[in-house]
Each structure stands twice: as C-alpha cells, then as structure tokens.
Design an enzyme around this catalytic site. Structure first.
Site, PDB file in Angstrom:
ATOM      1  N   TYR A  31      72.915   8.169   7.662  1.00 10.42           N
ATOM      2  CA  TYR A  31      73.644   9.287   7.120  1.00 10.42           C
ATOM      3  C   TYR A  31      73.267   9.685   5.978  1.00 10.42           C
ATOM      4  CZ  TYR A  31      77.589   8.893  11.192  1.00 10.42           C
ATOM      5  OH  TYR A  31      78.130   9.042  12.065  1.00 10.42           O
TER       6      TYR A  31
ATOM      7  N   LYS B  20      80.217  15.355  -1.197  1.00 11.07           N
ATOM      8  CA  LYS B  20      79.041  15.403  -0.605  1.00 11.07           C
ATOM      9  C   LYS B  20      78.860  16.826   0.004  1.00 11.07           C
ATOM     10  CE  LYS B  20      78.913  14.939   3.392  1.00 11.07           C
ATOM     11  NZ  LYS B  20      78.960  13.867   4.180  1.00 11.07           N
TER      12      LYS B  20
ATOM     13  N   GLU C  88      71.441  13.119   4.779  1.00 11.71           N
ATOM     14  CA  GLU C  88      72.373  14.315   3.973  1.00 11.71           C
ATOM     15  C   GLU C  88      71.847  14.300   2.621  1.00 11.71           C
ATOM     16  OE1 GLU C  88      76.509  12.786   4.445  1.00 11.71           O
ATOM     17  OE2 GLU C  88      76.512  13.718   6.543  1.00 11.71           O
TER      18      GLU C  88
ATOM     19  N   HIS D  55      80.941  35.638  22.778  1.00 11.05           N
ATOM     20  CA  HIS D  55      79.664  36.151  22.554  1.00 11.05           C
ATOM     21  C   HIS D  55      79.537  37.017  21.369  1.00 11.05           C
ATOM     22  CE1 HIS D  55      75.647  37.382  23.744  1.00 11.05           C
ATOM     23  NE2 HIS D  55      76.011  38.563  23.560  1.00 11.05           N
TER      24      HIS D  55
ATOM     25  N   CYS E 216      85.736   8.479   0.293  1.00  7.13           N
ATOM     26  CA  CYS E 216      85.768   9.861   0.831  1.00  7.13           C
ATOM     27  C   CYS E 216      85.858  10.920  -0.136  1.00  7.13           C
ATOM     28  CB  CYS E 216      86.756  10.042   1.803  1.00  7.13           C
ATOM     29  SG  CYS E 216      86.725  11.599   2.703  1.00  7.13           S
TER      30      CYS E 216
ATOM     31  N   GLU F  63      78.548  29.149  22.630  1.00  4.28           N
ATOM     32  CA  GLU F  63      78.575  29.789  24.100  1.00  4.28           C
ATOM     33  C   GLU F  63      77.577  28.968  24.957  1.00  4.28           C
ATOM     34  OE1 GLU F  63      77.606  33.705  25.177  1.00  4.28           O
ATOM     35  OE2 GLU F  63      76.447  33.903  23.082  1.00  4.28           O
TER      36      GLU F  63
ATOM     37  N   CYS G  42      82.485  11.781   1.466  1.00  6.22           N
ATOM     38  CA  CYS G  42      82.744  13.023   2.277  1.00  6.22           C
ATOM     39  C   CYS G  42      82.929  14.414   1.430  1.00  6.22           C
ATOM     40  CB  CYS G  42      83.879  13.084   3.142  1.00  6.22           C
ATOM     41  SG  CYS G  42      84.141  11.448   3.701  1.00  6.22           S
TER      42      CYS G  42
HETATM   43  P1  NDP Z   1      73.431   3.496   7.539  1.00  2.26           P
HETATM   44  O1  NDP Z   1      73.987   2.472   8.106  1.00  2.26           O
HETATM   45  O2  NDP Z   1      73.759   4.917   8.100  1.00  2.26           O
HETATM   46  O3  NDP Z   1      71.903   3.723   7.198  1.00  2.26           O
HETATM   47  C1  NDP Z   1      71.402   2.734   6.500  1.00  2.26           C
HETATM   48  C2  NDP Z   1      69.826   2.956   6.532  1.00  2.26           C
HETATM   49  O4  NDP Z   1      69.426   2.273   5.576  1.00  2.26           O
HETATM   50  C3  NDP Z   1      69.343   2.536   8.043  1.00  2.26           C
HETATM   51  O5  NDP Z   1      68.397   3.649   8.056  1.00  2.26           O
HETATM   52  C4  NDP Z   1      68.509   1.265   7.645  1.00  2.26           C
HETATM   53  O6  NDP Z   1      67.371   0.915   8.259  1.00  2.26           O
HETATM   54  C5  NDP Z   1      68.005   1.457   6.083  1.00  2.26           C
HETATM   55  N1  NDP Z   1      68.128   0.203   5.486  1.00  2.26           N
HETATM   56  C6  NDP Z   1      69.145  -0.764   5.554  1.00  2.26           C
HETATM   57  N2  NDP Z   1      68.590  -2.057   4.742  1.00  2.26           N
HETATM   58  C7  NDP Z   1      67.447  -1.658   4.354  1.00  2.26           C
HETATM   59  C8  NDP Z   1      66.210  -2.346   3.315  1.00  2.26           C
HETATM   60  N3  NDP Z   1      66.430  -3.340   2.953  1.00  2.26           N
HETATM   61  N4  NDP Z   1      65.217  -1.533   3.111  1.00  2.26           N
HETATM   62  C9  NDP Z   1      65.107  -0.291   3.673  1.00  2.26           C
HETATM   63  N5  NDP Z   1      65.822   0.465   4.182  1.00  2.26           N
HETATM   64  C10 NDP Z   1      67.057  -0.287   4.795  1.00  2.26           C
HETATM   65  O7  NDP Z   1      74.339   3.428   6.085  1.00  2.26           O
HETATM   66  P2  NDP Z   1      74.286   4.751   5.035  1.00  2.26           P
HETATM   67  O8  NDP Z   1      74.236   4.059   3.778  1.00  2.26           O
HETATM   68  O9  NDP Z   1      73.566   6.099   5.284  1.00  2.26           O
HETATM   69  O10 NDP Z   1      75.680   5.312   5.244  1.00  2.26           O
HETATM   70  C11 NDP Z   1      76.990   4.183   5.537  1.00  2.26           C
HETATM   71  C12 NDP Z   1      78.026   4.587   6.459  1.00  2.26           C
HETATM   72  O11 NDP Z   1      78.780   5.840   5.814  1.00  2.26           O
HETATM   73  C13 NDP Z   1      77.443   5.328   7.940  1.00  2.26           C
HETATM   74  O12 NDP Z   1      76.928   4.188   8.453  1.00  2.26           O
HETATM   75  C14 NDP Z   1      78.639   6.118   8.172  1.00  2.26           C
HETATM   76  O13 NDP Z   1      79.359   5.389   8.794  1.00  2.26           O
HETATM   77  C15 NDP Z   1      79.147   6.827   6.657  1.00  2.26           C
HETATM   78  N6  NDP Z   1      78.828   8.043   6.463  1.00  2.26           N
HETATM   79  C16 NDP Z   1      79.368   8.775   7.234  1.00  2.26           C
HETATM   80  C17 NDP Z   1      78.956  10.263   6.778  1.00  2.26           C
HETATM   81  C18 NDP Z   1      79.514  11.658   7.731  1.00  2.26           C
HETATM   82  O14 NDP Z   1      80.338  11.116   8.597  1.00  2.26           O
HETATM   83  N7  NDP Z   1      78.747  12.630   7.703  1.00  2.26           N
HETATM   84  C19 NDP Z   1      78.190  10.713   5.771  1.00  2.26           C
HETATM   85  C20 NDP Z   1      77.793   9.340   4.870  1.00  2.26           C
HETATM   86  C21 NDP Z   1      78.090   8.101   5.376  1.00  2.26           C
HETATM   87  P3  NDP Z   1      67.429   0.797   9.876  1.00  2.26           P
HETATM   88  O15 NDP Z   1      67.815   1.961  10.823  1.00  2.26           O
HETATM   89  O16 NDP Z   1      65.918   0.403   9.980  1.00  2.26           O
HETATM   90  O17 NDP Z   1      68.312  -0.333  10.224  1.00  2.26           O
END
Ligand code: NDP
Length: 454
Positions: free
Chosen positions: A178, A52, A182, A437, A44, A442, A49
């Site tokens: 995510y 980022k 982002e 407002h 984080c 709102e 976080c």
């Molecule tokens: P996520 O699990 O959110 O997303 C992973 C993405 O990668 C999915 O779209 C998945 O596809 C895709 N994917 C997985 N494997 C492959 C592959 N082999 N080839 C191609 N695409 C693939 O993970 P992130 O890495 O984005 O983030 C990890 C975690 O970190 C999040 O789940 C969240 O909990 C946390 N986070 C929170 C944030 C916040 O609170 N703002 C900011 C950043 C991270 P599919 O959808 O098809 O499974």
C-alpha cells in the site's frame, strides 16, 4: 464503578481504535482514562490516512492542469511549493488533534500524557505514577519496519516523509505494498523523479493480480519507474548529500531521499508485556480472542497491535464491538469478510471481496466480467489513462464474490458496492439495478458478457 480501581477502563494509545473505544465507553457511563505519549489520533490522523490523502490531492493537480487544456482552459505558468503544502497540512492535522482532544474531554475521558507501561493485570505506570483500572485496553498500534543493512540509517519511512523539509528531485521508494505504491504516485505527481524498487515480480501481491498489474502499468504510463525483482544492498551518502543506492543487480541509483515502505511492526516493545506475561505471536502482535481479550482476562487489545487488517475502519469497528460487549447489550460482533479497501495510487484501486487468485485457490468456479475503457473525461483531456472494472461471480450461486476497480475515485465507487457484496447479492440483482449515466460506476450494473471463466 468498582471502588477498588481508579478507572473502569484505562486505554493505552490514542489512535483511531483507542480514542473510539475510550469515548464510547465513557459515553456509556464508564470512568475512562487514555494514555498517549505522542499525538492524539495515532497513525491515521498524523502520519497516515489523512495527511496521505491530502498529499494525493496535491499530487493530482499536475495532471489536472494538463487535462484542463483539452477543455479550453489556458493556464499560465504554475509551480508547486512543498512548504506551503506542508504548512497547510500541518495546520489541518493540528486542528484534527484538537478535535480528538475535545471529543475525548467532552465524553468525560481523562487524557494522561506520557508513556504507559503495564505493571500488573489491573495496573499501569505512567511517568512513575501507578494507576489502577478494572479493565485495560491496549491500542498502541504499529510503526514502520525498516530492515537493517549497510546505510539503512540514511533512509526515511512514512513517518518522516510527512515532514520532509525539502522535496527531493529524485526519490527511491522501496516496497510493493500500500504505502510504497501510494507514495510512488504522490511523489511522481508532485514532479519528483520516482523509482519504485520491489523485491518481487508483482506489486500488491495479495490483491487481485489482473487489477494490480493494470494499476502498475497505469503508474508506469504516468512516469513511475518500477524496478521489479530488485533489492538495495547498501546505501552511501555522497559528499553533496545525495544517497547512492547499490542494487543487487549490480546497478546503482542516486537519489535525494530513499523511503522504505516495507511493512509495519506492532508497538509492543517497552510496554510491560513480558512483566505481566501477556501472550504475543512471533511478529509481536498480541493474541486475543473474539472479545479482544488477551491471555490476561482483564487486559484487552485491538487495532493494528492484534494483527487483524491494519486499517483504521477495522480498528474503529473493533472498538465499537468492544464497547458494546463490555458496556452495552453485548450483541455486536465483527466479521472480517469482504472488507472493502482502496489504494490511493494514481489511478486509485478499489476492491472488495476475493481476488481471482484467492477464489482459484479455494476451488470456486468463477465467471469474470471485465470492462476496460477510457473515462469520458479523457476523450477531451487527451490523457491516455484507462479504467478497469472487474466483477467475479460464483458460477453456481451467481453471487458476486469480488469487485475490483482501477480508476479515478475507485475507493468511492467500491465503498458503495461493498454493501451489495457484503449482503451476498447476485449478478442478477446487480443487472436489475438501473445505472447512473454517464458515470464509470454504471459499468458495474451493465456488465453483460462473461470475459472468461476460471
Ligand atoms: P505492506 O505489508 O502492504 O507491504 C510491505 C511491502 O514491503 C511488501 O511489498 C513486501 O514485499 C515489502 N517488504 C517487506 N520486507 C521487505 C524487505 N526486507 N526488503 C524489501 N521489501 C520488503 O506494508 P506497507 O508498509 O505498505 O503498509 C502497512 C499497512 O498499512 C498495509 O498493509 C495496510 O494495511 C495499511 N495501509 C493502508 C492504506 C489504505 O488503506 N489505503 C494505506 C497505507 C497503509 P512482499 O510483497 O514480497 O512481501
């Protein structure tokens, strides 16, 4: 403390959950040590976080400059300097590392630098030295997971993107979760030609889909190129250093950097887990009960490593519950229902409660109140960005079961409303609340007409 052991509690991993547990346990009178091999504050603070969000702020300026003209500001030429941002960000992260160190030391926690490995139910080894503890807490977190394929050695993850020596002119970002979404916004806002490659046909598949799709369209309007149902099959480094990505649709994209944001895997390897016989799941997360106790009664675990939602506030809330149960009056528990969350894409997504799809799957009859509009600011700025606000209300009980927003500051808006959703308030109670407002928020207390029912 039991005289038998060096410490009452030994924490492995000084991320958000570990640091919170260590210092709160020490403040409650326990003798605590925490081991860390990299940096204080974990993902984080260092590669998640905090940096980022700083990058998100940085990337917003490009459109703020354009918007300003509509309000009469005549700005001169402006340029973005990546190394200035990096230096200033690094300085801030170092400051936070120092704050974490002070917090731990002031609470009386011993910081042990080095890699800790479990050697028994009550012992850990760090750099050849054995340390014993009555209880051990594993808070080692997770790390980016990148699939292996020809050329995957050329890609970066979210760990490296925070330290890129140069900003590429063009970037390919892979993933639809995510981090991918982002960073697509960050890079696009910083003026990088951004290509988001996603294997599925809907981004953010676990989110309320009308919300996610609205956000995806807004991102496209701002210039992010989204390639749906696409995968990279191989990457070749060209003689000029650029990366040529071959796609499974027969096309290719050449870019300066390729970033994979394809999920994270827990950091349970080389931790002595097999040696002590700790039970893990197939995806390597550690199994615990509601008290965060693992299959070995003296060893506990919390945060990303146990497979609960990978969010800093979840890890810190778990840490507070753990300390309360072990060193306090044992009354605190945690509920994973209605965890609000935000995606800091541009514009932001803020969400709490269930999605339309999840409610449909549960068979709950829902009235959907929805409003889409132009933010007052953009009546003068000339921007065509739009806001979406959605409220999902149980047809029978009239309880608000989900709130989803796309718009500037959506995370800030939803954080406030999350209390109401958590408290189980009804649509009437929202309606009885007077709005502020003129705000976007709102709208959530003035949604009069049902848009549709499911
Ligand atoms: P996520 O699990 O959110 O997303 C992973 C993405 O990668 C999915 O779209 C998945 O596809 C895709 N994917 C997985 N494997 C492959 C592959 N082999 N080839 C191609 N695409 C693939 O993970 P992130 O890495 O984005 O983030 C990890 C975690 O970190 C999040 O789940 C969240 O909990 C946390 N986070 C929170 C944030 C916040 O609170 N703002 C900011 C950043 C991270 P599919 O959808 O098809 O499974």
């Amino acid at each position: 403390m039991t005289e038998e052991y060096d410490y009452d509690l030994f924490v492995i991993g000084a991320g958000s959950g570990g640091v919170r547990a260590a210092r709160m346990a020490a403040s409650a009178g326990a003798k605590v040590a925490i081991a860390e091999e990299k940096y204080l504050g974990g993902t984080c603070v260092n590669v998640g976080c905090v940096p980022k969000k700083l990058f998100v702020y940085a990337s917003h300026w490009s459109e703020e400059f354009v918007d300003a003209a509509g309000f009469g500001w005549e700005l001169g030429e402006h340029r973005f300097n990546w190394s200035t941002l990096l230096q200033r960000k690094n300085k801030e992260i170092e400051r936070l590392n120092g704050i974490y160190q002070n917090l731990l030391e002031n609470a009386g926690v011993t910081i042990v630098w080095g890699r800790a490995r479990l050697t028994s139910a009550n012992s850990i080894e760090v750099d050849g030295k054995t340390i014993t503890a009555q209880k051990i807490l594993v808070t080692v977190g997770a790390t980016p997971s990148v699939p292996e394929f020809p050329g995957s050695e050329h890609v970066i993850s979210s760990d490296q993107v925070f330290y890129l020596p140069e900003l590429p002119k063009k970037i390919v970002i892979v993933g639809g979760g995510y981090i991918a979404v982002e960073f697509a916004g960050i890079m696009n806002g910083l003026g990088v030609e951004t290509h988001l490659i996603y294997r599925g046909d809907k981004l953010l598949k676990n989110f309320d889909q009308p919300t996610a799709q609205f956000a995806a369209k807004e991102m496209q309007k701002k210039g992010v190129n989204i390639h749906y149902s696409t995968n990279i099959t191989k990457i070749d480094r060209q003689s000029d250093g650029s990366l040529s990505c071959s796609l499974d649709n027969g096309q290719s994209i050449v870019a300066g950097q390729v970033m994979y944001a394809t999920g994270r895997r827990s950091l349970t390897n080389d931790l002595g887990i097999e040696k002590v016989g700790l039970m893990t799941r197939n995806n390597a997360t550690i199994e615990t009960n509601e008290q965060f106790q693992t299959s070995i009664p003296s060893i506990y675990a919390l945060g990303d490593v146990i497979g609960t939602p990978e969010l800093t506030p979840v890890a810190t809330a778990q840490a507070m519950v753990f300390v309360n149960q072990q060193y306090g009056d044992g009354t605190r528990t945690i509920s994973y229902d209605n965890i609000p969350t935000a995606i800091f894409c541009q514009p932001n997504i803020g969400t709490v409660g269930l999605s339309e799809e999840a409610l449909k799957a549960k068979g709950v009859a829902v009235d959907v109140y929805q409003s889409e509009f132009k933010h007052l600011k953009h009546t003068l700025s000339g921007s065509d960005e739009r806001v979406l606000m959605r409220m999902l209300v149980d047809k029978g009980t009239q309880k608000v079961l989900g709130m989803h927003m796309v718009g500037p500051g959506a995370g800030e808006v939803i954080q406030g409303f999350a209390v109401a959703v958590k408290a189980g308030l009804t649509k009437d109670q929202f309606d009885a609340t007077i709005g502020i407002h003129p705000t976007m928020a709102e709208e959530f207390v003035t949604l009069r007409d049902i848009s549709y029912s499911v």
